[in-house]
Design an enzyme around this catalytic site. Structure first.
Site, PDB file in Angstrom:
ATOM      1  N   ASP A  68      -2.920 -22.438   8.949  1.00 27.01           N
ATOM      2  CA  ASP A  68      -3.954 -22.165   8.157  1.00 27.01           C
ATOM      3  C   ASP A  68      -3.405 -21.675   7.598  1.00 27.01           C
ATOM      4  O   ASP A  68      -3.613 -22.037   5.209  1.00 27.01           O
ATOM      5  CB  ASP A  68      -4.698 -21.260   8.817  1.00 27.01           C
ATOM      6  CG  ASP A  68      -5.984 -21.490   9.726  1.00 27.01           C
ATOM      7  OD1 ASP A  68      -5.468 -23.112   9.838  1.00 27.01           O
ATOM      8  OD2 ASP A  68      -6.129 -21.192  10.797  1.00 27.01           O
ATOM      9  N   LYS A 122      -8.222 -18.806  18.857  1.00 21.51           N
ATOM     10  CA  LYS A 122      -7.048 -18.814  18.212  1.00 21.51           C
ATOM     11  C   LYS A 122      -5.792 -17.585  18.260  1.00 21.51           C
ATOM     12  O   LYS A 122      -5.029 -17.720  18.599  1.00 21.51           O
ATOM     13  CB  LYS A 122      -7.390 -18.564  17.169  1.00 21.51           C
ATOM     14  CG  LYS A 122      -7.913 -19.685  16.549  1.00 21.51           C
ATOM     15  CD  LYS A 122      -8.342 -20.118  14.909  1.00 21.51           C
ATOM     16  CE  LYS A 122      -8.449 -21.271  13.893  1.00 21.51           C
ATOM     17  NZ  LYS A 122      -8.596 -21.289  12.223  1.00 21.51           N
TER      18      LYS A 122
END
Ligand code: ATR
Length: 284
Positions: free
Chosen positions: A111, A75
């Site tokens: 997210d 990420k």
């Protein structure tokens, strides 16, 4: 469910990349939503080892994928491979969604927005509220930075590692351009919403809670990003005090839904989100 068997030359593709990837629920989540929305898209999971990372990314772009999700451990690493980075993802310091646009890679982080959507689905309002975030890792950063747009009164960070917690509250303040966040040494009782972003309480260690012995107020809304089990010990404790609780499955669905909206421009209806959330919950 979409399968490779019903793809055609016109099918578009999306994927998740990570290492390991075997436990990802994203293929089930995405392919089910594409089926419900009648979108001719097929979603795959690719386990890419570190030495093949750049080649893997180039391959997805060359094959004209709509986009891809990025998970552990890439990420942060993916940021160096991007042509453009969304400001919120930049502040979070991590990307979980990449859109491929004419061969260019644009990075986002869905997210935190996914978590906020799950709060909205549960009629939880953050505007004007004092919010306690437990944890200061990647998930806490995504949620803390995204929360700024909801205009809470305060975002308090409680974390085992002080430096990491202090850094997150500073980064939130910098992103918000005002003093909205503080690090706290102890859980405060004068908060409205409590969000656990740590893995404490996750299966198999289900008898652990990040707030053992805490005296909740019945007006507290208590949220956990852990979705297995669906009701963590933290949420059980909170319910014993009469609190409203929100489990973690909605964030998982919410981040995927936001990625689909970024890739396709198609808005995913609330009913579809509710139905997919229930189906995933039943699968766990
Ligand atoms: P993620 O990307 O899922 O957020 P992470 O970046 O590794 O994962 O962050 C995990 C967070 O959970 C951290 O805030 C970590 O606290 P530290 O910063 O003190 O390490 C927190 N965490 C994990 N296990 C914990 C435990 N047993 N007790 C308290 N906090 C814990």
């Amino acid at each position: 469910m979409n399968t490779t068997a019903n793809t055609t030359a016109n099918t578009s593709y999306a994927a998740v990349i990570g290492h390991p990837i075997g436990h990802s629920l994203s293929p089930v989540l995405h392919n089910r939503i594409y089926q419900m929305l009648d979108l001719d898209i097929f979603y795959m999971a690719f386990d890419i080892v570190e030495e093949n990372f750049e080649k893997g990314i180039d391959g997805l772009a060359a094959l004209n994928f709509l986009g891809f999700n990025v998970t552990i451990p890439y990420k942060e690493k993916i940021i160096d491979s991007l042509d453009e980075l969304d400001p919120m993802a930049a502040a979070i310091g991590a990307v979980n969604t990449v859109k491929v646009e004419n061969g260019r890679l644009i990075g986002y982080n869905t997210d935190g927005i996914g978590f906020l959507n799950s709060l909205k689905m549960n009629n939880v309002v953050c505007d004007g509220k004092r919010i306690l975030i437990i944890g200061a890792g990647g998930a806490a950063r995504a949620i803390g930075i995204s929360l700024v747009q909801e205009n809470p009164r305060k975002i308090l960070i409680l974390n085992r590692n002080r430096n990491r917690g202090v850094q997150l509250s500073r980064d939130i303040n910098e992103f918000a351009n005002r003093n909205i966040s503080d690090f706290v040494e102890h859980p405060k009782e004068k908060v409205d919403i409590i969000i656990n972003t740590t893995s404490v309480g996750m299966w198999p260690k289900i008898d652990e809670s990040p707030l053992k012995g805490y005296l909740f107020r019945s007006s507290n809304i208590v949220c956990d990003i852990v979705y297995n089990p669906s009701k963590t010990l933290l949420l059980q404790q909170a319910e014993n005090f009469g609190c409203k609780t929100v489990g973690g499955i909605g964030m998982l669905v919410g981040q995927g839904v936001k990625a689909i909206e970024i890739w396709t421009g198609v808005r995913v209806d609330k009913k579809v989100v509710e139905s997919v959330t229930k189906e995933l919950q039943d699968k766990l």
